[in-house]
Enzyme design. Structure first.
Site, PDB file in Angstrom:
ATOM      1  N   HIS A 106      -2.283  -5.885  -6.380  1.00  0.00           N
ATOM      2  CA  HIS A 106      -2.807  -6.576  -5.193  1.00  0.00           C
ATOM      3  C   HIS A 106      -4.318  -6.418  -5.025  1.00  0.00           C
ATOM      4  CE1 HIS A 106      -2.134  -2.580  -3.323  1.00  0.00           C
ATOM      5  NE2 HIS A 106      -3.015  -2.938  -2.399  1.00  0.00           N
ATOM      6  N   LYS A 163      -0.485   4.672  -0.991  1.00  0.00           N
ATOM      7  CA  LYS A 163      -1.425   5.478  -0.197  1.00  0.00           C
ATOM      8  C   LYS A 163      -0.818   6.829   0.191  1.00  0.00           C
ATOM      9  CE  LYS A 163      -4.594   1.931   1.590  1.00  0.00           C
ATOM     10  NZ  LYS A 163      -4.982   1.111   2.758  1.00  0.00           N
ATOM     11  N   ASP A 201       0.813  -1.222   0.000  1.00  0.00           N
ATOM     12  CA  ASP A 201       0.000   0.000   0.000  1.00  0.00           C
ATOM     13  C   ASP A 201       0.847   1.273   0.000  1.00  0.00           C
ATOM     14  OD1 ASP A 201      -2.616  -0.893  -0.220  1.00  0.00           O
ATOM     15  OD2 ASP A 201      -2.873  -1.177   1.946  1.00  0.00           O
TER      16      ASP A 201
HETATM   17  P1  C2E Z   1      -7.809  -2.072   3.476  1.00  0.00           P
HETATM   18  O1  C2E Z   1      -8.611  -1.533   4.631  1.00  0.00           O
HETATM   19  O2  C2E Z   1      -6.417  -2.523   3.779  1.00  0.00           O
HETATM   20  O3  C2E Z   1      -8.624  -3.252   2.840  1.00  0.00           O
HETATM   21  C1  C2E Z   1      -8.019  -4.105   1.915  1.00  0.00           C
HETATM   22  C2  C2E Z   1      -9.059  -4.938   1.203  1.00  0.00           C
HETATM   23  O4  C2E Z   1      -9.704  -5.804   2.138  1.00  0.00           O
HETATM   24  C3  C2E Z   1     -10.166  -4.154   0.556  1.00  0.00           C
HETATM   25  O5  C2E Z   1      -9.810  -3.675  -0.713  1.00  0.00           O
HETATM   26  C4  C2E Z   1     -11.249  -5.226   0.438  1.00  0.00           C
HETATM   27  O6  C2E Z   1     -10.966  -6.109  -0.653  1.00  0.00           O
HETATM   28  C5  C2E Z   1     -11.064  -6.030   1.705  1.00  0.00           C
HETATM   29  N1  C2E Z   1     -11.986  -5.546   2.744  1.00  0.00           N
HETATM   30  C6  C2E Z   1     -11.731  -4.668   3.742  1.00  0.00           C
HETATM   31  N2  C2E Z   1     -12.815  -4.478   4.502  1.00  0.00           N
HETATM   32  C7  C2E Z   1     -13.804  -5.217   3.972  1.00  0.00           C
HETATM   33  C8  C2E Z   1     -15.191  -5.450   4.323  1.00  0.00           C
HETATM   34  O7  C2E Z   1     -15.726  -4.882   5.284  1.00  0.00           O
HETATM   35  N3  C2E Z   1     -15.888  -6.310   3.525  1.00  0.00           N
HETATM   36  C9  C2E Z   1     -15.325  -6.932   2.458  1.00  0.00           C
HETATM   37  N4  C2E Z   1     -16.081  -7.776   1.729  1.00  0.00           N
HETATM   38  N5  C2E Z   1     -14.026  -6.737   2.087  1.00  0.00           N
HETATM   39  C10 C2E Z   1     -13.287  -5.902   2.847  1.00  0.00           C
HETATM   40  P2  C2E Z   1     -10.603  -2.463  -1.378  1.00  0.00           P
HETATM   41  O8  C2E Z   1     -12.077  -2.622  -1.157  1.00  0.00           O
HETATM   42  O9  C2E Z   1     -10.127  -2.333  -2.777  1.00  0.00           O
HETATM   43  O10 C2E Z   1     -10.167  -1.204  -0.539  1.00  0.00           O
HETATM   44  C11 C2E Z   1      -8.855  -0.692  -0.634  1.00  0.00           C
HETATM   45  C12 C2E Z   1      -8.602   0.266   0.466  1.00  0.00           C
HETATM   46  O11 C2E Z   1      -9.532   1.352   0.382  1.00  0.00           O
HETATM   47  C13 C2E Z   1      -8.817  -0.303   1.875  1.00  0.00           C
HETATM   48  O12 C2E Z   1      -7.661  -0.960   2.335  1.00  0.00           O
HETATM   49  C14 C2E Z   1      -9.113   0.981   2.667  1.00  0.00           C
HETATM   50  O13 C2E Z   1      -7.914   1.679   2.950  1.00  0.00           O
HETATM   51  C15 C2E Z   1      -9.898   1.808   1.684  1.00  0.00           C
HETATM   52  N6  C2E Z   1     -11.366   1.639   1.877  1.00  0.00           N
HETATM   53  C16 C2E Z   1     -12.179   0.750   1.256  1.00  0.00           C
HETATM   54  N7  C2E Z   1     -13.453   0.921   1.644  1.00  0.00           N
HETATM   55  C17 C2E Z   1     -13.462   1.948   2.531  1.00  0.00           C
HETATM   56  C18 C2E Z   1     -14.506   2.609   3.295  1.00  0.00           C
HETATM   57  O14 C2E Z   1     -15.700   2.287   3.229  1.00  0.00           O
HETATM   58  N8  C2E Z   1     -14.136   3.637   4.116  1.00  0.00           N
HETATM   59  C19 C2E Z   1     -12.823   4.018   4.221  1.00  0.00           C
HETATM   60  N9  C2E Z   1     -12.521   5.028   5.064  1.00  0.00           N
HETATM   61  N10 C2E Z   1     -11.811   3.420   3.532  1.00  0.00           N
HETATM   62  C20 C2E Z   1     -12.140   2.403   2.682  1.00  0.00           C
HETATM   63 FE    FE Z   2      -4.276  -1.704  -1.181  1.00  0.00          FE
HETATM   64 FE    FE Z   3      -3.408  -3.419   3.142  1.00  0.00          FE
END
Ligand code: C2E
Ligand code: FE
Ligand code: FE
Ligand code: SIN
Ligand code: SIN
Length: 402
Positions: free
Chosen positions: A318, A264, A261
């Site tokens: 990723h 970011k 990441d």
């Molecule tokens: P991250 O928090 O490190 O999450 C990495 C990945 O884990 C996410 O990629 C997603 O595939 C999965 N993941 C995380 N939380 C959930 C969940 O509650 N349910 C499901 N089904 N999968 C989950 P993704 O979605 O591409 O998101 C990339 C990054 O974007 C996340 O990294 C986070 O930093 C941010 N992000 C995504 N959704 C939100 C959100 O609703 N609010 C905020 N503040 N950040 C978000």
């Molecule tokens: Fe990522």
């Molecule tokens: Fe991560």
């Protein structure tokens, strides 16, 4: 029974067999190519044990003034396949006379013990028999060697257990072994020190990318790194890849995945630190972290190091999904580089099982059910199967990096 043998080293080296010297030099040059501290510890211990014909051994590293247990090998108990989740034990010992390892660190001198159960009462340290009792093992001889880098700085202690005679019976460590082992360990200590600094540098880069919560990012990144290393290792062993290739790539993925990441850094704080759900527009911005990060490693060519190439692959891919619905490129199946497929599974497993600014931690049951459901959708099904074969080790990693 507690003697300092370093004076004898020069004398003994003159009489060494050429083959032994060549083998030490080869091992040192192999060690020099490794980056990862765990691999350096594994090679160091394996080679020192081969030199000393020792049945078992362990390494403790000095950290925050304590001796942290870091590595163990034991042919009688674990065999050649390694110690599995024992490797993630969190035991530590004080630098003090209370233990053999602690005494060795305190005095920075080798400690040689001929019979662990008959240590002279006048000596300050005692043998701790709890490992023997738990594992049905019988420790006889012990050689505790300080790991000293650049002639003065103590990195840790290596402990060799049970020298074996020709009939594989436990015997004492020979004078020649006591002279040889330090040559080897002093070089290894410098490499261990370098690899710890390297890893800390990469970890610092990873933390900078997610300054909103550097503490949480630190452990997240270390867990993802260890999950990736273990998933890869099992994947590669299942395919019967050569041991050296497995070690090299495990080393690479454990470092490269820490930076998944890094992009970011390019995301505005208003989105990165948002406590609630992202709007679709905000999420589109967030998705750019894969492309921003890849730009940090964009001058990749055939001459780039394997570490740089794999880091680029992981950062860029990723968030791809096995079924082609991921980003940034919508790649599917094996068109997604293996390292990125592994990191995707490790990253999501960690994101689900941890609390985030925008979500609560999921229970283990919900997390496992989600990963199973996404097999062949989000994740490479072969990797999901491996994931469920090593849940014990994955859990030990979570306990270690809380
Ligand atoms: P991250 O928090 O490190 O999450 C990495 C990945 O884990 C996410 O990629 C997603 O595939 C999965 N993941 C995380 N939380 C959930 C969940 O509650 N349910 C499901 N089904 N999968 C989950 P993704 O979605 O591409 O998101 C990339 C990054 O974007 C996340 O990294 C986070 O930093 C941010 N992000 C995504 N959704 C939100 C959100 O609703 N609010 C905020 N503040 N950040 C978000
Ligand atoms: Fe990522
Ligand atoms: Fe991560
Ligand atoms: C890169 O800089 O390597 C990422 C560009 C891309 O392939 O989308
Ligand atoms: C499963 O194989 O789905 C169960 C995994 C677990 O709960 O450890």
């Amino acid at each position: 029974m507690n003697r300092n043998h370093s004076e004898g080293t020069a004398l003994f080296t003159q009489h060494l067999k050429k083959a032994t010297v060549v083998s030490i030099i080869n091992t040192i040059s192999e060690l020099n190519q490794l980056q990862d501290v765990d691999l350096i510890l594994d090679s160091t211990l394996r080679e020192a044990r081969a030199l000393a014909k020792a049945d078992a051994g362990s390494i403790f590293l000095l950290r925050n003034g304590e001796l942290e247990f870091r590595h163990v090998q034991n042919d009688s108990i674990f065999g050649m396949s390694g110690a599995g989740l024992f490797q993630y034990s969190t035991e530590s010992l004080p630098v003090s006379d209370s233990s053999i390892v602690g005494h060795c660190a305190l005095t920075k001198a080798m400690v040689s013990i001929d019979d662990a159960y008959a240590i002279d009462e006048k000596l300050p340290y005692r043998f701790n028999s709890s490992f023997d009792e738990k594992n049905g093992y019988r420790t006889v001889s012990i050689l505790a060697v300080p790991l000293i880098s650049r002639g003065h700085s103590l990195v840790g202690v290596m402990q060799l257990i049970n020298a074996k005679d020709r009939k594989n019976r436990a015997t004492v460590f020979s004078e020649q072994v006591k002279a040889l082992v330090p040559i080897f360990t002093n070089n290894a200590a410098a490499l261990i020190e370098r690899s710890i600094l390297n890893r800390e540098l990469i970890l610092r880069m990873a933390k900078m990318a997610e300054l909103h919560d550097p503490k949480e990012t630190g452990v997240h990144v270390q867990r993802v790194s260890a999950f990736c290393a273990e998933l890869y290792q099992r994947w590669a062993e299942n395919r019967g890849l050569p041991r050296l290739e497995i070690r090299r790539f495990r080393d690479i993925i454990s470092h490269a995945s820490m930076l998944h990441d890094a992009g970011k850094v390019g995301i505005p704080d208003s989105i990165l630190k948002k406590p609630g759900r992202l709007t679709p527009e905000e999420f589109d911005v967030m998705k750019q972290h894969t492309l921003y990060g890849a730009q940090l490693f964009s001058n990749i060519s055939s001459e780039s190091s394997a570490l740089d190439r794999v880091t680029h692959e992981i950062i860029l891919h990723h968030h791809e999904r096995w079924n082609g619905t991921g980003y940034p490129h919508g790649l599917s199946g094996e068109a997604i580089p293996l390292a990125a497929r592994i990191t995707a599974l490790a990253d999501v497993f960690d994101a689900l099982s941890s609390k985030r600014s925008y979500k609560e931690a999921w229970s283990a049951e919900m997390t496992f059910a989600e990963i199973r459901k996404e097999s062949g959708q989000h994740f490479d099904p072969e990797l999901v199967e491996i994931f469920f074969q090593i849940t014990g080790i994955l859990h030990a990693i979570q306990m270690k990096f809380q």
